[in-house]
Design a protein around this motif. Structure first.
Motif, PDB file in Angstrom:
ATOM      1  N   PRO A 100       0.833  -1.204   0.000  1.00 45.78           N
ATOM      2  CA  PRO A 100       0.000   0.000   0.000  1.00 45.78           C
ATOM      3  C   PRO A 100       0.868   1.255   0.000  1.00 45.78           C
ATOM      4  CG  PRO A 100      -0.128  -1.125   2.122  1.00 45.78           C
ATOM      5  CD  PRO A 100       0.634  -2.015   1.199  1.00 45.78           C
ATOM      6  N   PRO A 101       0.305   2.369  -0.411  1.00 47.59           N
ATOM      7  CA  PRO A 101       1.093   3.596  -0.583  1.00 47.59           C
ATOM      8  C   PRO A 101       1.810   4.037   0.678  1.00 47.59           C
ATOM      9  CG  PRO A 101      -1.260   4.016  -0.811  1.00 47.59           C
ATOM     10  CD  PRO A 101      -1.091   2.554  -0.769  1.00 47.59           C
ATOM     11  N   ASP A 106       1.071  11.380  -0.770  1.00 49.73           N
ATOM     12  CA  ASP A 106       0.365  10.744  -1.867  1.00 49.73           C
ATOM     13  C   ASP A 106      -1.130  10.733  -1.605  1.00 49.73           C
ATOM     14  OD1 ASP A 106       1.061   7.662  -3.715  1.00 49.73           O
ATOM     15  OD2 ASP A 106       0.166   9.558  -4.299  1.00 49.73           O
ATOM     16  N   HIS A 107      -1.923  10.786  -2.660  1.00 48.12           N
ATOM     17  CA  HIS A 107      -3.371  10.744  -2.516  1.00 48.12           C
ATOM     18  C   HIS A 107      -3.964  10.182  -3.795  1.00 48.12           C
ATOM     19  CE1 HIS A 107      -3.931  14.356  -5.113  1.00 48.12           C
ATOM     20  NE2 HIS A 107      -2.709  14.603  -4.701  1.00 48.12           N
ATOM     21  N   PRO A 108      -5.204   9.702  -3.741  1.00 50.04           N
ATOM     22  CA  PRO A 108      -5.775   8.955  -4.867  1.00 50.04           C
ATOM     23  C   PRO A 108      -5.806   9.699  -6.203  1.00 50.04           C
ATOM     24  CG  PRO A 108      -7.112   8.628  -2.934  1.00 50.04           C
ATOM     25  CD  PRO A 108      -6.101   9.660  -2.576  1.00 50.04           C
ATOM     26  N   SER A 110      -3.558  11.838  -7.310  1.00 51.94           N
ATOM     27  CA  SER A 110      -2.257  12.385  -7.674  1.00 51.94           C
ATOM     28  C   SER A 110      -1.863  12.042  -9.095  1.00 51.94           C
ATOM     29  CB  SER A 110      -1.193  11.839  -6.721  1.00 51.94           C
ATOM     30  OG  SER A 110       0.093  12.192  -7.175  1.00 51.94           O
ATOM     31  N   ASP A 116       1.982   6.414  -5.983  1.00 50.23           N
ATOM     32  CA  ASP A 116       1.560   5.011  -6.073  1.00 50.23           C
ATOM     33  C   ASP A 116       0.207   4.889  -6.743  1.00 50.23           C
ATOM     34  OD1 ASP A 116       3.042   4.028  -2.931  1.00 50.23           O
ATOM     35  OD2 ASP A 116       3.744   3.787  -4.977  1.00 50.23           O
ATOM     36  N   TRP A 117      -0.698   5.825  -6.410  1.00 49.32           N
ATOM     37  CA  TRP A 117      -2.029   5.764  -7.008  1.00 49.32           C
ATOM     38  C   TRP A 117      -1.976   5.980  -8.502  1.00 49.32           C
ATOM     39  CZ3 TRP A 117      -3.080   7.135  -1.823  1.00 49.32           C
ATOM     40  CH2 TRP A 117      -4.116   6.386  -1.252  1.00 49.32           C
ATOM     41  N   ASN A 118      -1.234   6.998  -8.903  1.00 50.40           N
ATOM     42  CA  ASN A 118      -1.135   7.288 -10.322  1.00 50.40           C
ATOM     43  C   ASN A 118      -0.601   6.081 -11.073  1.00 50.40           C
ATOM     44  OD1 ASN A 118      -1.410   8.813 -12.584  1.00 50.40           O
ATOM     45  ND2 ASN A 118       0.505   9.921 -12.325  1.00 50.40           N
ATOM     46  N   HIS A 120      -0.776   3.065 -10.142  1.00 51.51           N
ATOM     47  CA  HIS A 120      -1.806   2.023 -10.072  1.00 51.51           C
ATOM     48  C   HIS A 120      -2.832   2.195 -11.191  1.00 51.51           C
ATOM     49  CE1 HIS A 120      -4.931  -0.610  -8.610  1.00 51.51           C
ATOM     50  NE2 HIS A 120      -5.753   0.391  -8.387  1.00 51.51           N
ATOM     51  N   PHE A 121      -3.287   3.442 -11.417  1.00 53.29           N
ATOM     52  CA  PHE A 121      -4.264   3.677 -12.480  1.00 53.29           C
ATOM     53  C   PHE A 121      -3.667   3.401 -13.852  1.00 53.29           C
ATOM     54  CE2 PHE A 121      -7.696   4.779  -9.994  1.00 53.29           C
ATOM     55  CZ  PHE A 121      -7.411   5.770  -9.082  1.00 53.29           C
TER      56      PHE A 121
END
Lengths: 335, 193
Positions: A100-101, A106-108, A110, A116-118, A120-121
């Motif tokens: 996990p991030p 970091d935020h969803p 970003s 990490d979220w970016n 991930h997408f």
């Protein structure tokens, strides 16, 4: 950890139903592999016509050698397999099952490259893009859910690690390699990790493969003119655009649409051409045209297109095509 | 993805936009950062504004929920005054908030939550964001996503705000976004069921 010598004795087991000629081929290859260092040129000479169903048991080792996945020294083969299984597991864990991030900022939503979220997408999008092609790739041979996931993983990880875009056609390549591995009669060679690394090596070797290179179309046309000017002129008169063959023949390298055994055999030949792959590819393409000469030379634009865009549906003796391709290649060397 | 993911569903909480009346539009920084394909759910507390904005909210996720604010009369696509939405093991009560008398009153909101067996109340109305806990329940007000003024027109500038939730089993990551001078400021916390 015991360093077991890779077993090649089993290659000559169970030769029932195999022609004498092919039995000899298998034994000859086995002899080459028995030496401490493999005589690559000798191996290529034996294998350059490609493998049929009777000799396909040789493919696993031969491809791994010709791609450079196996070193020429056989005592390292078992090590290579084991080490790469481990490496591949780590690669999978790091790139697919992620922690996990960690980053405090970091935020969803970003868009930072180290978010990490970016990532991930982006990963999700890449995965979906690949999946769309995978579900219709070699459905007959790789339709099982397990194989589909393997194919998806291999393509995804290769693109991600090399920071390259997924391009249609890669799925056909990876499918051939994966099928080659998983259908190997030797259990020790049925490894997703081997398929992954062999695919990575192939992608590195085919750097600009997926770009249309007009010079290649030109070279192909010129060679046809040299070898069979009557056929060439007829095709030109019928307004045939040679670049329509480019995608399926020179980019996808006959990996799509053909019966998988035929695609694999063509690739046997291509891999045996260590430094002359391109030249041989032209000769192979011309050989296909000559094989279909009778129908092509009386055909009009529509009929010609119909034949050439459905090459796999034509009644073709692949052995003859391959033999002729080799002859053409020899003849070109003399010029 | 056909693989284990440590990333949960991403939920946008927003509301009190009043686009077309009190505000002309949603700031493009917010529109851009929400992007496409990132959100699994959008929960809107109401008072959306024009059809264009409502249509935009509908398509930025596969699951859109909106409840009626006092100014949503003309919108016949909003059917509920309150809605219960289940995401994972969390039950969320979505309601505009003008129904709470007094506004933002913890006891009053608590009653609504208990009646619906919900864990989180998501409401708007005050145009001021809020994240708080009361008797093992949570209250979240995502503020106004456009920066529209509240029921009393004030001279002070109201900052556009919204909230993103990440559903992780019995925890939720809570990210409060506020647009200040063109930059998005983010505050983060975690809530546990």
């Amino acid at each position: 950890m015991q360093n077991q010598d890779f077993d090649i004795e089993s290659l000559s087991q169970n030769l029932v139903g195999i022609s004498n000629e092919n039995q000899q081929l298998i034994k000859d290859v086995q002899n080459i592999l028995r030496n401490e260092i493999v005589d690559e040129d000798g191996l290529i000479k034996l294998c350059q016509q490609g493998f049929t169903n009777q000799t396909s048991r040789l493919r696993g080792i031969v491809w791994r050698l010709l791609l450079g996945y196996f070193p020429l020294n056989r005592k390292y083969w078992t090590q290579v397999i084991i080490k790469n299984k481990d490496n591949y597991n780590n690669i999978k864990i790091e790139n697919i099952k992620k922690a996990p991030p960690q980053n405090k900022n970091d935020h969803p939503l970003s868009r930072n490259t180290d978010s990490d979220w970016n990532n991930h997408f982006q990963d999700q999008q890449l995965w979906s893009k690949i999946q769309k092609d995978v579900i219709r790739t070699r459905v007959k041979e790789l339709g099982k859910e397990d194989y589909r996931e393997m194919l998806n993983r291999i393509l995804f990880l290769c693109c991600k690690l090399n920071k390259m875009d997924y391009v249609q056609g890669m799925n056909e390549f990876a499918a051939l390699i994966l099928y080659m591995c998983m259908s190997d009669p030797n259990e020790k060679l049925q490894n997703e990790s081997d398929a992954f690394y062999c695919f990575m090596i192939l992608m590195t070797n085919l750097k600009n493969n997926f770009q249309l290179q007009k010079e290649k179309v030109r070279a192909f046309q010129d060679l046809l003119k040299k070898v069979d000017w009557k056929l060439h002129d007829h095709l030109v008169n019928q307004k045939m655009d040679f670049s329509i063959l480019y995608v399926k023949w020179f980019m996808i390298l006959f990996a799509q649409d053909f019966h998988i055994d035929d695609s694999l055999r063509i690739w046997d030949c291509l891999f045996c051409q260590k430094n002359n792959r391109e030249e041989f590819l032209y000769c192979l393409a011309i050989s296909f045209l000559i094989q279909l000469r009778e129908e092509l030379i009386v055909g009009d634009f529509g009929q010609i297109l119909l034949i050439l865009q459905n090459l796999e549906k034509q009644d073709i003796n692949l052995s003859e095509v391959i033999q002729r391709a080799h002859l053409l290649q020899k003849e070109q060397k003399k010029c | 993805m056909a693989q284990e993911s440590n990333y949960g569903d991403i939920i946008l909480l927003c509301g009190d936009l009043h686009v077309g009346t009190r505000m002309q539009k949603i700031h493009e920084k917010i529109v851009n950062v929400l992007g496409v394909n990132k959100l699994q759910h959008v929960l809107c507390t109401g008072n959306v504004g024009n059809k264009e904005t409502f249509d935009w909210l509908k398509q930025i996720s596969p699951n859109f929920h909106c409840v009626r604010g006092q100014y949503d009369d003309e919108n016949n696509e909003i059917h509920n005054d309150q809605k219960v939405i289940q995401i994972g093991i969390w039950k969320i009560l979505l309601i505009h908030g003008h129904q709470f008398v007094p506004w933002n009153d913890e006891e009053t909101i608590s009653v609504f939550l208990k009646e619906n067996s919900c864990d989180i109340a998501v409401f708007g109305n005050s145009h001021q964001s809020l994240i708080s806990k009361f008797e093992r329940k949570y209250f979240i007000n995502p503020g106004t996503m456009s920066g529209a003024y509240g029921s009393i027109k004030q001279d002070a500038i109201i900052q556009p705000e919204f909230v993103i939730l990440e559903c992780l089993g019995d925890e939720m990551g809570v990210y409060k976004y506020k647009l200040v001078n063109g930059e998005l400021l983010i505050e983060k916390c975690t809530i546990t069921k």
